[in-house]
Motif scaffolding. Structure first.
Motif, PDB file in Angstrom:
ATOM      1  N   GLU A 169       6.628  16.029   0.040  1.00 25.67           N
ATOM      2  CA  GLU A 169       7.385  15.013   0.767  1.00 25.67           C
ATOM      3  C   GLU A 169       7.405  13.705  -0.001  1.00 25.67           C
ATOM      4  N   ILE A 187      11.627  12.246   3.410  1.00 28.68           N
ATOM      5  CA  ILE A 187      12.176  13.503   2.899  1.00 28.68           C
ATOM      6  C   ILE A 187      11.051  14.520   2.938  1.00 28.68           C
ATOM      7  N   LEU A 218      14.578  21.692   5.096  1.00 28.82           N
ATOM      8  CA  LEU A 218      14.481  20.231   5.073  1.00 28.82           C
ATOM      9  C   LEU A 218      14.162  19.653   6.451  1.00 28.82           C
ATOM     10  N   SER A 276      13.001  15.844   7.750  1.00 27.85           N
ATOM     11  CA  SER A 276      13.596  14.727   6.996  1.00 27.85           C
ATOM     12  C   SER A 276      14.293  13.779   7.950  1.00 27.85           C
TER      13      SER A 276
END
Length: 586
Positions: A237, A253, A268, A271
């Motif tokens: 991350e 992220i 993902l 995020s």
């Protein structure tokens, strides 16, 4: 149908050559420097089901996104394909990578049958957006400029003059837009002609069977490489500085790479939610493509692979991409999504970091993993016409398993070239006052050091406006396997005529900044992280770094344990003692 190996190789080589020729025609015929010099473009051939058969060696994002464009065109076009058609398309919610990237698509017919497409994309300098050239802080995609959904610029060989004039009249640099589109049309039409010639030479059955086998071969090779990775969930991350409006609000992220047998998923979830600016990423045209690029870079690298593997649809098939709706990597219409590159590059950086424990011989340390995309603009004194200049500034790679990270180069998903400063001075009221490697930081120590970023100062002679899209002002590129972190980027603006040593520090993303005559923007790109233990870097190599000006004697001793005398000779005895002491202190 069985294809003999020689014919397969010949047709594979012909396909790749056609894609390269298409790209060459496009950038050599274009007028804007972003296409002509930076080669912010891609070109290739595609079958009737939108599968990629071949691609040019340009910016990976452009190529991987074209199947998404084709699917978007198929979903929105209201009339059937005809020979002589030319379609333009750029809608980010119908497959486009982002709105400034306009695709030109030409259908390919052979003996009356529609067999595929020749297509390209290129970044256009201005499509009538709210700020000249680039968009960061905007409410929705309707502020990004002209949105084109499967618009037939030519139908049956006849140009739509109304649409052609519309394009010219709704851009600040309308003639340049038309000229660059003309280059794209020539490129696509050439690709269609070459594709037809290939069919005529070998026959439809042979070409189509060979194309299918080439895609299957690439898929098999990638699946073999994935299968060699132990099954598991691998995570990493990071964060993005802000969304261009809400300052100092970091955007997370989170990447989870799931390896199961010969397939991989990039998840993902977690995020950042989508943001109220253009700092979002179109899912089909950019998010998915970035994940494909990451795996191709890691597992099918053209330089390090034992055998050549064609770049085609087969490299997409084993990869699944998951991003929840309403997040930064999968926004919901009509959220703006033009400033989407840095997020993709950082995501690739995280994929590499996540897989580094199981791919130590392929992974690299943190790269700048951003994009400095800057639009300068103004009005010409003589005519009052707009000028708009878009520039891509370089970053740096992280250290690698067998070599240092390259300095001052576009990295990861980007592959654009720099714009010659001579070209700038010839055509625009600007001057480049400084363009060199950064010397204001020392960082990225490792067995293989991180690359050094660039510093570039651009001065506007008559004033104008500035919009800049970049990242990584608050997050250093990470070191890997004991390497030291790199350095963040920064942006300053100062007045050249009255410079007194003070500057105005800027955020990474700034929109519509008014520049007075003589004002200068100074961009400092992030520097890459180091790979491996700095104490394992040969002392002679560290001495070379000092002699080359890449680091100081003090940094060599502090970070590498290498002692260099004032006359720039290596003190081996002191170095041995210093390194032993540093090792013991651990």
């Amino acid at each position: 149908m069985t294809i003999d190996p020689v014919t397969l190789q010949v047709i594979g080589g012909a396909l790749h050559t056609i894609a390269k020729e298409m790209a060459y025609v496009l950038y050599r015929m274009s007028f804007s420097s972003i296409i002509r010099e930076s080669e912010d473009l891609g070109a290739g051939l595609f079958d009737a089901n939108f599968a990629t058969l071949c691609e040019s060696d340009n910016t990976p994002l452009h190529i991987g996104s074209i199947p998404g464009y084709l699917r978007g065109i198929d979903a929105t076009m209201t009339t059937p394909w005809r020979e002589g058609d030319v379609v333009i398309h750029n809608h980010p919610y119908f497959g486009a990578s982002h709105s400034p990237d306009i695709a030109v698509v030409v259908p390919v017919f052979f003996e009356g049958r529609h067999v595929g497409f020749a297509a390209n994309t290129a970044h256009h300098v201005d499509i009538g957006s709210a700020t000249p050239g680039l968009i960061v802080d905007i409410q929705d995609i309707f502020g990004e400029g002209m949105l084109l959904k499967a618009a037939k610029l030519y139908e049956g060989g006849v140009r739509n003059e109304t649409l052609w004039n519309y394009l010219r009249d709704n851009s600040r640099v309308g003639r340049q837009l038309q000229d660059d589109l003309g280059a794209q049309i020539a490129s696509a039409q050439l690709g269609a002609k070459r594709f037809q010639e290939l069919y005529a030479t070998y026959g439809a059955d042979t070409v189509e069977a060979a194309s299918a086998e080439l895609m299957n071969y690439t898929e098999r090779m990638l699946r073999q490489a994935i299968a060699a990775i132990p099954d598991g969930d691998y995570t990493a991350e990071s964060w993005l500085d802000d969304d261009g409006r809400n300052r100092n609000v970091r955007l997370p992220i989170k990447v989870c790479v799931r390896i199961r047998g010969d397939e991989a998923e990039v998840d993902l979830t977690g995020s950042s939610p989508q943001v109220p600016t253009a700092f979002n990423v179109p899912f089909e045209g950019s998010t998915k493509v970035a994940c494909y690029v990451a795996f191709r870079s890691l597992l099918l690298d053209a330089y390090t692979s034992a055998v050549p593997v064609p770049a085609n649809e087969g490299s997409f098939r084993p990869i699944k991409v998951t991003a929840p709706k309403g997040t930064i990597f999968n926004p919901i219409f009509p959220t703006a999504a033009s400033a989407r590159f840095s997020q993709c590059n950082r995501m690739i950086d995280c994929i590499i970091r996540a897989l580094s424990p199981v791919l130590p011989d392929k992974a690299i340390a943190g790269s700048s993993a951003s994009l400095s995309f800057v639009a300068y603009s103004g009005l010409r004194k003589e005519s009052g016409d707009y000028w708009v200049f878009i520039e891509v500034n370089e970053g740096a790679y992280g250290g690698r398993p067998r070599s240092d990270g390259p300095d001052s180069i576009d990295n990861l998903m980007a592959n654009t070239r720099n714009n010659p400063i001579e070209d700038l001075g010839m055509h625009l009221p600007m001057i480049c006052d400084r363009y060199e490697l950064r010397d204001d930081v020392e960082c990225g120590a490792g067995k293989f050091r991180g690359g050094i970023g660039v510093v570039k100062e651009q001065r506007l002679l008559d004033g104008g406006w500035l919009t800049h899209e970049a990242e990584r002002h608050t997050d250093k590129p990470w070191g890997l396997f004991g390497g030291a972190d790199g350095a963040e980027g920064r942006v300053d603006i100062f007045n050249h005529a009255n410079r007194d040593g003070t500057t105005e520090a800027q955020y990474a993303k700034i929109s519509g900044v008014v520049m007075k005559a003589g004002d200068t923007m100074a961009f400092y790109s992030p520097c890459g992280g180091g790979y491996g233990d700095p104490l394992e870097r040969p002392a002679e190599t560290v001495l070379d770094d000092v002699l080359d000006g890449f680091c100081t004697r003090a940094y060599a001793e502090r970070a590498y344990g290498v002692v260099i005398s004032p006359d720039h000779t290596l003190d081996l005895a002191a170095t041995t003692a210093r390194r032993a002491a540093m090792e013991a202190a651990r």
